[in-house]
Design a protein around this motif. Structure first.
Motif, PDB file in Angstrom:
ATOM      1  N   UNK A   9       0.821  -1.201   0.000  1.00 29.48           N
ATOM      2  CA  UNK A   9       0.000   0.000   0.000  1.00 29.48           C
ATOM      3  C   UNK A   9       0.852   1.247   0.000  1.00 29.48           C
ATOM      4  N   UNK A  10       1.982   1.169   0.650  1.00 32.55           N
ATOM      5  CA  UNK A  10       2.833   2.342   0.667  1.00 32.55           C
ATOM      6  C   UNK A  10       3.717   2.429  -0.564  1.00 32.55           C
ATOM      7  N   UNK A  11       3.687   1.398  -1.412  1.00 33.11           N
ATOM      8  CA  UNK A  11       4.524   1.407  -2.594  1.00 33.11           C
ATOM      9  C   UNK A  11       4.278   2.637  -3.446  1.00 33.11           C
ATOM     10  N   UNK A  12       3.029   2.939  -3.697  1.00 31.18           N
ATOM     11  CA  UNK A  12       2.723   4.121  -4.506  1.00 31.18           C
ATOM     12  C   UNK A  12       3.188   5.385  -3.797  1.00 31.18           C
ATOM     13  N   UNK A  13       2.950   5.446  -2.502  1.00 29.02           N
ATOM     14  CA  UNK A  13       3.371   6.627  -1.749  1.00 29.02           C
ATOM     15  C   UNK A  13       4.893   6.730  -1.705  1.00 29.02           C
ATOM     16  N   UNK A  14       5.577   5.602  -1.522  1.00 28.13           N
ATOM     17  CA  UNK A  14       7.028   5.616  -1.454  1.00 28.13           C
ATOM     18  C   UNK A  14       7.620   6.097  -2.770  1.00 28.13           C
ATOM     19  N   UNK A  15       7.004   5.706  -3.866  1.00 26.88           N
ATOM     20  CA  UNK A  15       7.498   6.138  -5.170  1.00 26.88           C
ATOM     21  C   UNK A  15       7.386   7.651  -5.329  1.00 26.88           C
ATOM     22  N   UNK A  16       6.457   8.250  -4.620  1.00 27.30           N
ATOM     23  CA  UNK A  16       6.232   9.679  -4.741  1.00 27.30           C
ATOM     24  C   UNK A  16       6.947  10.490  -3.669  1.00 27.30           C
ATOM     25  N   UNK A  17       7.459   9.834  -2.640  1.00 29.18           N
ATOM     26  CA  UNK A  17       8.039  10.541  -1.503  1.00 29.18           C
ATOM     27  C   UNK A  17       9.544  10.348  -1.434  1.00 29.18           C
ATOM     28  N   UNK A  18      10.231  11.300  -0.846  1.00 26.38           N
ATOM     29  CA  UNK A  18      11.648  11.073  -0.575  1.00 26.38           C
ATOM     30  C   UNK A  18      11.777   9.939   0.441  1.00 26.38           C
ATOM     31  N   UNK A  19      12.823   9.142   0.330  1.00 27.34           N
ATOM     32  CA  UNK A  19      12.985   7.978   1.189  1.00 27.34           C
ATOM     33  C   UNK A  19      12.969   8.339   2.669  1.00 27.34           C
ATOM     34  N   UNK A  20      13.578   9.434   3.051  1.00 27.92           N
ATOM     35  CA  UNK A  20      13.624   9.776   4.471  1.00 27.92           C
ATOM     36  C   UNK A  20      12.229  10.026   5.043  1.00 27.92           C
ATOM     37  N   UNK A  21      11.244  10.300   4.211  1.00 28.92           N
ATOM     38  CA  UNK A  21       9.895  10.564   4.704  1.00 28.92           C
ATOM     39  C   UNK A  21       9.219   9.307   5.222  1.00 28.92           C
ATOM     40  N   UNK A  22       9.664   8.125   4.790  1.00 29.24           N
ATOM     41  CA  UNK A  22       9.000   6.906   5.225  1.00 29.24           C
ATOM     42  C   UNK A  22       9.871   6.026   6.105  1.00 29.24           C
ATOM     43  N   UNK A  23      11.056   6.481   6.437  1.00 25.17           N
ATOM     44  CA  UNK A  23      11.931   5.708   7.300  1.00 25.17           C
ATOM     45  C   UNK A  23      11.565   6.005   8.748  1.00 25.17           C
ATOM     46  N   UNK A  24      11.385   4.951   9.528  1.00 25.01           N
ATOM     47  CA  UNK A  24      11.024   5.124  10.934  1.00 25.01           C
ATOM     48  C   UNK A  24      11.942   4.284  11.797  1.00 25.01           C
ATOM     49  N   UNK A 119       2.067  14.938   0.967  1.00 31.11           N
ATOM     50  CA  UNK A 119       2.605  13.631   1.340  1.00 31.11           C
ATOM     51  C   UNK A 119       4.125  13.665   1.429  1.00 31.11           C
ATOM     52  N   UNK A 120       4.771  14.547   0.696  1.00 29.83           N
ATOM     53  CA  UNK A 120       6.232  14.619   0.747  1.00 29.83           C
ATOM     54  C   UNK A 120       6.729  15.072   2.121  1.00 29.83           C
ATOM     55  N   UNK A 121       5.859  15.646   2.934  1.00 28.75           N
ATOM     56  CA  UNK A 121       6.224  16.079   4.282  1.00 28.75           C
ATOM     57  C   UNK A 121       5.756  15.097   5.359  1.00 28.75           C
ATOM     58  N   UNK A 122       5.076  14.034   4.944  1.00 32.21           N
ATOM     59  CA  UNK A 122       4.551  13.068   5.909  1.00 32.21           C
ATOM     60  C   UNK A 122       5.693  12.329   6.589  1.00 32.21           C
ATOM     61  N   UNK A 123       5.496  12.012   7.856  1.00 37.98           N
ATOM     62  CA  UNK A 123       6.491  11.290   8.627  1.00 37.98           C
ATOM     63  C   UNK A 123       5.744  10.419   9.630  1.00 37.98           C
ATOM     64  N   UNK A 124       6.422   9.407  10.116  1.00 38.06           N
ATOM     65  CA  UNK A 124       5.805   8.521  11.098  1.00 38.06           C
ATOM     66  C   UNK A 124       5.883   9.156  12.473  1.00 38.06           C
ATOM     67  N   UNK A 125       4.728   9.210  13.124  1.00 43.85           N
ATOM     68  CA  UNK A 125       4.617   9.657  14.509  1.00 43.85           C
ATOM     69  C   UNK A 125       3.839   8.572  15.234  1.00 43.85           C
ATOM     70  N   UNK A 126       4.522   7.790  16.028  1.00 39.47           N
ATOM     71  CA  UNK A 126       3.909   6.626  16.662  1.00 39.47           C
ATOM     72  C   UNK A 126       2.682   7.007  17.492  1.00 39.47           C
ATOM     73  N   UNK A 127       1.564   6.353  17.174  1.00 40.05           N
ATOM     74  CA  UNK A 127       0.319   6.494  17.928  1.00 40.05           C
ATOM     75  C   UNK A 127      -0.069   7.950  18.169  1.00 40.05           C
ATOM     76  N   UNK A 128       0.036   8.746  17.118  1.00 37.25           N
ATOM     77  CA  UNK A 128      -0.345  10.159  17.213  1.00 37.25           C
ATOM     78  C   UNK A 128      -1.866  10.259  17.328  1.00 37.25           C
ATOM     79  N   UNK A 129      -2.303  10.878  18.397  1.00 32.32           N
ATOM     80  CA  UNK A 129      -3.749  11.027  18.610  1.00 32.32           C
ATOM     81  C   UNK A 129      -4.292  12.179  17.789  1.00 32.32           C
ATOM     82  N   UNK A 130      -5.385  11.897  17.092  1.00 35.83           N
ATOM     83  CA  UNK A 130      -6.103  12.920  16.345  1.00 35.83           C
ATOM     84  C   UNK A 130      -7.573  12.812  16.722  1.00 35.83           C
ATOM     85  N   UNK A 131      -8.295  13.876  16.509  1.00 31.92           N
ATOM     86  CA  UNK A 131      -9.721  13.870  16.832  1.00 31.92           C
ATOM     87  C   UNK A 131     -10.486  13.023  15.814  1.00 31.92           C
ATOM     88  N   UNK A 132     -11.680  12.675  16.191  1.00 34.31           N
ATOM     89  CA  UNK A 132     -12.562  11.935  15.282  1.00 34.31           C
ATOM     90  C   UNK A 132     -12.781  12.759  14.023  1.00 34.31           C
TER      91      UNK A 132
END
Length: 170
Positions: A9-24, A119-132
């Motif tokens: 699922x992230x394959x399409x996103x990874x192709x569009x994003x810089x590698x550091x954006x998806x490394x956690x 999406x190019x600015x997306x990063x992993x934030x473990x269990x980030x709480x967001x509102x409904x």
């Protein structure tokens, strides 16, 4: 029909994003604790009507580690590939969607999403709480396919979703 996700699922996103954006830091990853009220699903639709939000979800089986390898071997039977790629495996032998109301005070924890509109600015934030409301707003026409591609762990009590945890996909 069986759906399988191999880091896909992230394959399409990874192709569009810089590698550091998806490394956690995978060492910080903790599997979601399963309870009798928890089910792992793909979200297939989110709809708000008459002031209530409804989530349609298709239950799946999520495997990690050696359990993923075993499920992979049982389902794939590929002599050249005997382990689940990326350490997880998803089985969805039967499409069986269910619709639940999303509680307005549901706890929602995300691992990775388009929080800035890019999406190019997306990063992993473990269990980030967001509102409904924020969670629902992420299923825009342009981001819906990506958001629906993640597995989610739903806690359902009295027919309502009280907790949503987006599954981290390596």
């Amino acid at each position: 029909m069986r759906k399988k996700l191999w880091g896909g699922i992230l394959l399409a996103a990874v192709c569009l994003l810089p590698l550091q954006a998806v490394v956690a830091d995978d060492s910080r990853y903790q599997p979601t604790k399963q309870t009798p009220d928890t089910q792992t699903v793909y979200i297939t639709d989110i709809e708000t009507k008459d002031g209530h939000t409804y989530v349609t979800a298709d239950p799946i089986q999520w495997y990690e580690g050696e359990a993923a390898n075993q499920a992979f071997r049982e389902h794939e039977q590929d002599p050249d590939m005997t382990e689940a790629p990326d350490g997880y495996y998803i089985v969805n032998d039967v499409v069986d969607p269910h619709t639940y109301e999303l509680s307005p005070d549901a706890v929602v924890e995300l691992q990775y999403y388009n929080s800035t509109g890019k999406w190019s600015e997306a990063d992993i934030n473990w269990n980030e709480r967001v509102s409904e409301a924020k969670f629902v707003s992420l299923f825009t026409p342009s981001d819906k396919e990506i958001m629906m591609g993640f597995p989610y762990h739903l806690t359902v009590q009295d027919g309502k979703i009280v907790k949503v945890v987006q599954q981290y996909v390596p």
